[in-house]
Write an enzyme that holds these catalytic residues in place. Sequence first.
Site, short mmCIF file in Angstrom:
data_model
loop_
_atom_site.label_atom_id
_atom_site.label_comp_id
_atom_site.label_asym_id
_atom_site.label_seq_id
_atom_site.Cartn_x
_atom_site.Cartn_y
_atom_site.Cartn_z
N LEU A 86 -42.43 17.45 29.32
CA LEU A 86 -42.91 16.34 30.14
C LEU A 86 -44.41 16.19 29.96
CD1 LEU A 86 -40.90 16.79 33.45
CD2 LEU A 86 -40.26 15.60 31.35
N GLY A 131 -39.47 20.49 29.05
CA GLY A 131 -38.70 19.26 28.90
C GLY A 131 -38.16 19.06 27.48
N ASN A 155 -40.22 27.11 30.25
CA ASN A 155 -41.36 27.96 30.60
C ASN A 155 -42.09 27.49 31.86
OD1 ASN A 155 -42.23 25.62 29.27
ND2 ASN A 155 -44.14 26.56 28.65
N GLU A 156 -41.41 26.69 32.69
CA GLU A 156 -42.08 26.07 33.83
C GLU A 156 -42.85 27.06 34.70
OE1 GLU A 156 -39.34 25.04 32.56
OE2 GLU A 156 -39.25 22.85 32.64
C1 LIG Z 1 -41.15 20.08 37.56
C2 LIG Z 1 -40.93 20.02 36.07
C3 LIG Z 1 -42.03 20.56 35.39
C4 LIG Z 1 -42.26 20.69 34.10
C5 LIG Z 1 -41.46 20.33 32.96
C6 LIG Z 1 -42.31 20.19 31.72
O1 LIG Z 1 -41.80 19.81 30.71
S1 LIG Z 1 -43.98 20.56 31.83
C7 LIG Z 1 -44.59 20.60 30.16
C8 LIG Z 1 -44.54 22.00 29.65
N1 LIG Z 1 -45.03 22.02 28.31
C9 LIG Z 1 -45.71 23.04 27.83
O2 LIG Z 1 -45.93 24.04 28.44
C10 LIG Z 1 -46.23 22.86 26.42
C11 LIG Z 1 -47.72 22.69 26.43
N2 LIG Z 1 -48.22 22.46 25.10
C12 LIG Z 1 -48.34 23.44 24.20
O3 LIG Z 1 -48.00 24.59 24.38
C13 LIG Z 1 -48.95 23.04 22.88
O4 LIG Z 1 -49.62 21.82 23.04
C14 LIG Z 1 -47.92 22.90 21.75
C15 LIG Z 1 -46.77 21.99 22.12
C16 LIG Z 1 -47.40 24.31 21.35
C17 LIG Z 1 -48.62 22.28 20.50
O5 LIG Z 1 -49.74 23.05 20.18
P1 LIG Z 1 -50.87 22.44 19.23
O6 LIG Z 1 -51.87 23.52 19.00
O7 LIG Z 1 -50.25 21.82 18.05
O8 LIG Z 1 -51.49 21.23 20.05
P2 LIG Z 1 -52.51 21.34 21.29
O9 LIG Z 1 -52.12 22.40 22.22
O10 LIG Z 1 -53.90 21.38 20.75
O11 LIG Z 1 -52.25 19.94 22.02
C18 LIG Z 1 -52.72 18.72 21.48
C19 LIG Z 1 -53.04 17.80 22.63
O12 LIG Z 1 -51.86 17.54 23.37
C20 LIG Z 1 -52.06 17.88 24.75
N3 LIG Z 1 -50.78 18.34 25.31
C21 LIG Z 1 -50.04 19.37 24.91
N4 LIG Z 1 -48.92 19.47 25.64
C22 LIG Z 1 -48.95 18.46 26.52
C23 LIG Z 1 -48.06 18.02 27.56
N5 LIG Z 1 -46.90 18.65 27.82
N6 LIG Z 1 -48.42 16.96 28.27
C24 LIG Z 1 -49.57 16.30 28.04
N7 LIG Z 1 -50.46 16.67 27.06
C25 LIG Z 1 -50.13 17.74 26.32
C26 LIG Z 1 -53.12 18.95 24.73
O13 LIG Z 1 -53.76 19.05 25.96
C27 LIG Z 1 -54.02 18.42 23.62
O14 LIG Z 1 -54.78 17.38 24.18
P3 LIG Z 1 -56.28 17.09 23.71
O15 LIG Z 1 -56.77 16.03 24.62
O16 LIG Z 1 -56.15 16.65 22.27
O17 LIG Z 1 -57.05 18.38 23.84
#
Ligand SMILES: CC/C=C\CC(=O)SCCNC(=O)CCNC(=O)[C@H](O)C(C)(C)COP(=O)(O)OP(=O)(O)OC[C@H]1O[C@@H](n2cnc3c(N)ncnc32)[C@H](O)[C@@H]1OP(=O)(O)O
Length: 280
Positions: A86, A131, A155-156
């Site tokens: 998400l 998500g 991993n929430e």
């Molecule tokens: C109640 C229900 C609650 C929750 C359900 C959910 O789904 S919550 C979302 C949980 N997701 C995560 O924990 C994943 C978070 N992201 C990551 O671990 C990494 O981004 C990932 C996917 C492994 C990719 O890594 P990479 O090194 O390739 O990219 P980076 O981390 O530098 O991210 C790039 C930019 O994207 C932004 N971003 C990442 N994930 C999210 C997200 N879920 N939502 C919004 N934005 C996200 C990150 O902040 C970076 O932004 P920037 O502005 O370019 O710094």
Amino acid sequence: MAQDLVDGLLIKARSHLPPPSEPLGKLSKRDRKGVAVIKLKNPPVNSLSLEVLTEFVISLEKLENDKTFRGVIVTSDCPGIFSAGLDLTEMCGKSQAHYAEFWRAVQELWLRLYLSNLVLIAAINGVSPAGGCLISLTCDYRVLADNPKYNIGLNETLLGVVAPSWFKDTLVNTVGHRTAERALQLGLLFPPAEALRVGMVDQVVPEDQVHSTALSVMAQWLAVPDHARQLTKSLMRKPTADRLVKQRDADIQYFLQFVSRDSIQKSLRMYLDKLRQKKG
Ligand SMILES: CC/C=C\CC(=O)SCCNC(=O)CCNC(=O)[C@H](O)C(C)(C)COP(=O)(O)OP(=O)(O)OC[C@H]1O[C@@H](n2cnc3c(N)ncnc32)[C@H](O)[C@@H]1OP(=O)(O)O
């Protein structure tokens, strides 16, 4: 931005055989075998924003209504990332009305996917937390690329939030109660071999074989008469889906209260900041 969405949303449904002669992104394209491919493309990480969720639902609805399609492969167009889950920015600093709209869209996508009459095969070609994992769990079969970076799981808790009961049910229905309990409490993200061992995915294959394997698996599922398979799927899944259907509004209210808490907003912001600082 609007143009980004048109291109980027990109939930693309396209035929896989023969190679497309028209531009991608057309839902009307048909495949002789009745299999569509939905490719998530919302760079950089395929986060599930309100717009992506909405477009995903519309794409599925069109495919469901077009009786020439019998199966869909769900995969990603973002290298190395199936979906980051998400969109956290949709859950931070927004209005109550926005949270409600967002959460209804999350519910809607889950219901559509979980109860789809189509055969859904997840071709997981990248990391798949929260998500992202949930989307794959709603599919009938999961093929994961064998890359140690491609972790998958709910991993929430590591974000300081709680996976809702229907996320939990979807996982329990896939891996069983004990594995789900441990995975959910610890917020475990499983590397491919572990994901296969616990039943979070059905097959792990070399990265360049994910799509072809998904197609072979699809052929096996499509060999079963649709009506019998669909009724059996419903028999297995409807009781779980009905639990949410019966209390959708209450579930939204619960989410609103939860996500609006100062402590939850703080946790989400800290998590986002951590992601952003990773680069610096
Ligand atoms: C109640 C229900 C609650 C929750 C359900 C959910 O789904 S919550 C979302 C949980 N997701 C995560 O924990 C994943 C978070 N992201 C990551 O671990 C990494 O981004 C990932 C996917 C492994 C990719 O890594 P990479 O090194 O390739 O990219 P980076 O981390 O530098 O991210 C790039 C930019 O994207 C932004 N971003 C990442 N994930 C999210 C997200 N879920 N939502 C919004 N934005 C996200 C990150 O902040 C970076 O932004 P920037 O502005 O370019 O710094």
